[in-house]
Write a protein that holds these residues in place. Structure first.
Motif, mmCIF file in Angstrom:
data_model
loop_
_atom_site.group_PDB
_atom_site.id
_atom_site.type_symbol
_atom_site.label_atom_id
_atom_site.label_comp_id
_atom_site.label_asym_id
_atom_site.label_seq_id
_atom_site.Cartn_x
_atom_site.Cartn_y
_atom_site.Cartn_z
ATOM 1 N N GLY A 1 -11.610 -21.845 22.692
ATOM 2 C CA GLY A 1 -10.255 -21.921 23.349
ATOM 3 C C GLY A 1 -10.026 -23.560 23.724
ATOM 4 O O GLY A 1 -9.141 -24.040 23.439
ATOM 5 N N HIS A 2 -10.934 -23.965 24.470
ATOM 6 C CA HIS A 2 -10.744 -25.399 25.110
ATOM 7 C C HIS A 2 -10.857 -26.329 23.814
ATOM 8 O O HIS A 2 -10.016 -27.315 24.080
ATOM 9 C CB HIS A 2 -11.821 -25.476 26.058
ATOM 10 N N SER A 3 -11.801 -26.217 22.734
ATOM 11 C CA SER A 3 -11.810 -26.774 21.875
ATOM 12 C C SER A 3 -10.623 -27.218 20.912
ATOM 13 O O SER A 3 -10.002 -28.182 20.605
ATOM 14 C CB SER A 3 -12.849 -26.709 20.955
ATOM 15 N N TYR A 4 -9.839 -25.880 20.757
ATOM 16 C CA TYR A 4 -8.670 -25.799 20.086
ATOM 17 C C TYR A 4 -7.724 -26.400 20.654
ATOM 18 O O TYR A 4 -6.755 -27.317 20.267
ATOM 19 C CB TYR A 4 -8.290 -24.236 20.047
ATOM 20 N N ILE A 5 -7.729 -26.285 22.180
ATOM 21 C CA ILE A 5 -6.403 -27.333 22.904
ATOM 22 C C ILE A 5 -6.440 -28.542 22.761
ATOM 23 O O ILE A 5 -5.828 -29.407 22.739
ATOM 24 C CB ILE A 5 -6.511 -26.694 24.381
ATOM 25 N N ARG A 6 -7.900 -28.946 23.176
ATOM 26 C CA ARG A 6 -8.298 -30.372 23.060
ATOM 27 C C ARG A 6 -8.026 -30.948 21.652
ATOM 28 O O ARG A 6 -7.446 -32.253 21.635
ATOM 29 C CB ARG A 6 -9.806 -30.637 23.380
ATOM 30 N N PHE A 7 -8.326 -30.174 20.426
ATOM 31 C CA PHE A 7 -7.986 -30.876 19.206
ATOM 32 C C PHE A 7 -6.513 -31.080 19.123
ATOM 33 O O PHE A 7 -6.201 -32.263 18.555
ATOM 34 C CB PHE A 7 -8.451 -29.793 18.243
ATOM 35 N N ALA A 8 -5.676 -30.131 19.532
ATOM 36 C CA ALA A 8 -4.326 -30.425 19.285
ATOM 37 C C ALA A 8 -3.798 -31.447 20.185
ATOM 38 O O ALA A 8 -2.939 -32.188 19.679
ATOM 39 C CB ALA A 8 -3.353 -29.066 19.915
ATOM 40 N N MET A 9 -4.230 -31.486 21.411
ATOM 41 C CA MET A 9 -3.904 -32.864 22.208
ATOM 42 C C MET A 9 -4.236 -33.995 21.826
ATOM 43 O O MET A 9 -3.452 -35.204 21.950
ATOM 44 C CB MET A 9 -4.326 -32.322 23.771
ATOM 45 N N GLY B 1 4.882 -32.433 35.795
ATOM 46 C CA GLY B 1 3.563 -33.274 36.388
ATOM 47 C C GLY B 1 3.413 -34.389 35.178
ATOM 48 O O GLY B 1 4.143 -34.370 34.115
ATOM 49 N N ASP B 2 2.298 -35.212 35.673
ATOM 50 C CA ASP B 2 1.944 -36.113 34.681
ATOM 51 C C ASP B 2 1.393 -35.375 33.504
ATOM 52 O O ASP B 2 0.744 -34.446 33.617
ATOM 53 C CB ASP B 2 1.406 -37.312 35.272
ATOM 54 N N ASP B 3 0.998 -36.381 32.450
ATOM 55 C CA ASP B 3 0.116 -35.972 31.409
ATOM 56 C C ASP B 3 -1.159 -35.238 31.713
ATOM 57 O O ASP B 3 -1.527 -33.923 31.204
ATOM 58 C CB ASP B 3 0.105 -36.981 30.163
ATOM 59 N N GLN B 4 -1.870 -35.953 32.760
ATOM 60 C CA GLN B 4 -3.157 -35.306 33.038
ATOM 61 C C GLN B 4 -3.097 -33.887 33.677
ATOM 62 O O GLN B 4 -4.008 -33.078 33.458
ATOM 63 C CB GLN B 4 -3.969 -36.507 33.768
ATOM 64 N N SER B 5 -2.142 -33.985 34.629
ATOM 65 C CA SER B 5 -1.751 -32.764 35.174
ATOM 66 C C SER B 5 -1.548 -31.403 34.271
ATOM 67 O O SER B 5 -2.025 -30.365 34.289
ATOM 68 C CB SER B 5 -0.776 -32.951 36.138
ATOM 69 N N ILE B 6 -0.788 -31.829 33.150
ATOM 70 C CA ILE B 6 -0.273 -30.730 32.276
ATOM 71 C C ILE B 6 -1.497 -30.380 31.257
ATOM 72 O O ILE B 6 -1.674 -29.068 31.227
ATOM 73 C CB ILE B 6 0.862 -31.242 31.407
ATOM 74 N N ARG B 7 -2.270 -31.279 31.166
ATOM 75 C CA ARG B 7 -3.331 -31.013 30.156
ATOM 76 C C ARG B 7 -4.420 -30.004 31.048
ATOM 77 O O ARG B 7 -5.080 -29.148 30.555
ATOM 78 C CB ARG B 7 -4.180 -32.271 29.708
ATOM 79 N N LYS B 8 -4.711 -30.653 32.327
ATOM 80 C CA LYS B 8 -5.313 -29.596 33.040
ATOM 81 C C LYS B 8 -4.835 -28.138 33.201
ATOM 82 O O LYS B 8 -5.444 -27.170 33.250
ATOM 83 C CB LYS B 8 -5.476 -30.194 34.495
ATOM 84 N N MET B 9 -3.458 -28.145 33.181
ATOM 85 C CA MET B 9 -2.671 -26.699 33.428
ATOM 86 C C MET B 9 -3.018 -26.034 32.051
ATOM 87 O O MET B 9 -3.218 -24.810 32.286
ATOM 88 C CB MET B 9 -1.233 -26.930 33.614
ATOM 89 N N LEU B 10 -3.038 -26.548 30.885
ATOM 90 C CA LEU B 10 -3.304 -25.964 29.702
ATOM 91 C C LEU B 10 -4.573 -25.333 29.621
ATOM 92 O O LEU B 10 -4.873 -24.140 29.440
ATOM 93 C CB LEU B 10 -3.141 -26.855 28.476
ATOM 94 N N ASP B 11 -5.898 -26.163 29.904
ATOM 95 C CA ASP B 11 -7.007 -25.417 30.171
ATOM 96 C C ASP B 11 -7.287 -24.265 31.335
ATOM 97 O O ASP B 11 -7.579 -23.431 30.913
ATOM 98 C CB ASP B 11 -7.992 -26.607 30.650
ATOM 99 N N GLN B 12 -6.394 -24.472 32.143
ATOM 100 C CA GLN B 12 -6.475 -23.270 33.382
ATOM 101 C C GLN B 12 -5.618 -22.148 32.774
ATOM 102 O O GLN B 12 -6.019 -20.942 32.926
ATOM 103 C CB GLN B 12 -5.830 -23.895 34.566
ATOM 104 N N SER B 13 -4.586 -22.304 32.064
ATOM 105 C CA SER B 13 -3.747 -21.182 31.414
ATOM 106 C C SER B 13 -4.786 -20.527 30.399
ATOM 107 O O SER B 13 -4.697 -19.225 30.566
ATOM 108 C CB SER B 13 -2.469 -21.847 30.811
ATOM 109 N N MET B 14 -5.281 -21.178 29.597
ATOM 110 C CA MET B 14 -6.256 -20.783 28.672
ATOM 111 C C MET B 14 -7.510 -19.534 29.366
ATOM 112 O O MET B 14 -7.597 -18.682 28.979
ATOM 113 C CB MET B 14 -6.958 -21.683 27.635
ATOM 114 N N GLU B 15 -7.888 -20.354 30.213
ATOM 115 C CA GLU B 15 -9.011 -19.561 31.033
ATOM 116 C C GLU B 15 -8.317 -18.379 31.645
ATOM 117 O O GLU B 15 -9.021 -17.259 31.737
ATOM 118 C CB GLU B 15 -9.445 -20.410 32.419
ATOM 119 N N TYR B 16 -7.045 -18.481 32.283
ATOM 120 C CA TYR B 16 -6.404 -17.015 33.173
ATOM 121 C C TYR B 16 -6.287 -16.221 31.901
ATOM 122 O O TYR B 16 -6.432 -15.154 32.103
ATOM 123 C CB TYR B 16 -4.983 -17.715 33.628
#
Length: 205
Positions: free
Chosen positions: A93-101, A183-198
């Protein structure tokens, strides 16, 4: 080298040059601004020469979209040695998100644009996409077998997980989170990872 062999090698070299040019232009200026004429100008060929190797622009972009899947599948393959399937699912899941970003143009071409669809329809099987999805399916199958996620239908569970991740990254790529001042881009990226975890925790037994 025989003349026939040299001609075949030259043909492959020209085809490779066209793909390399198209890929570079696509990543620099996007799908709409990358045309057969632009590609021809970039490598100093005539448009007619390009058409000797590819019948249309979308045939070229089908190959580019497969290159994107190669990158994604290599990212997935790094997690093959993770024995715990639930842990592996989180990593996917995290690899998929990172690839897209990190590859938004590739992602759009692979999962959003209609450009490759005609070429996909010409094949009996969508090998590039199927390989990536099958990696997810296999992992979900193991999670169900070990009763780690609350699901009985493997494909339904895999499709749901994929759809959730796709929704997240599509909103990110289209800058919807930024438009909502989240939030800024870094905050949003962090939220995406957190959302995937959730989400993955929510389907865990």
């Amino acid at each position: 080298m025989a003349i026939k062999d040299r001609k075949e090698r030259d043909k492959l070299d020209r085809r490779k040059l066209i793909i390399e040019s198209a890929t570079r232009l696509f990543l620099e200026q996007g799908y709409d601004k990358t045309s057969i004429r632009n590609i021809a100008d970039d490598i100093e060929y005539s448009p007619a020469t390009i058409y000797l190797y590819f019948k249309e622009k979308d045939e070229i972009f089908f190959i580019i979209h497969e290159q994107g899947f190669d990158i994604l599948n290599k990212a997935f393959s790094q997690h093959m040695d993770i024995k715990d399937p639930m842990e592996r699912l989180h990593a996917i899941g995290h690899s998929y998100i990172r690839f897209a970003m990190e590859n938004p143009d590739y992602y759009d071409l692979m999962f959003t644009m209609r450009a490759p669809l005609n070429e996909i329809a010409c094949n009996e099987k969508w090998d590039a996409g199927d390989h990536a999805f099958q990696f997810l399916v296999n992992t979900v199958t193991e999670c169900i077998a070990e009763q780690q996620i609350a699901a009985t239908d493997t494909y339904l569970a895999a499709m749901t997980i994929w759809s959730y991740a796709h929704g997240l990254v599509s909103l990110y790529i289209r800058q919807r989170f930024q438009s909502m001042q989240m939030g800024d881009d870094q905050s949003i990226r962090k939220m995406l990872d957190q959302s995937m975890e959730y989400f993955l925790h929510s389907i865990k037994v």
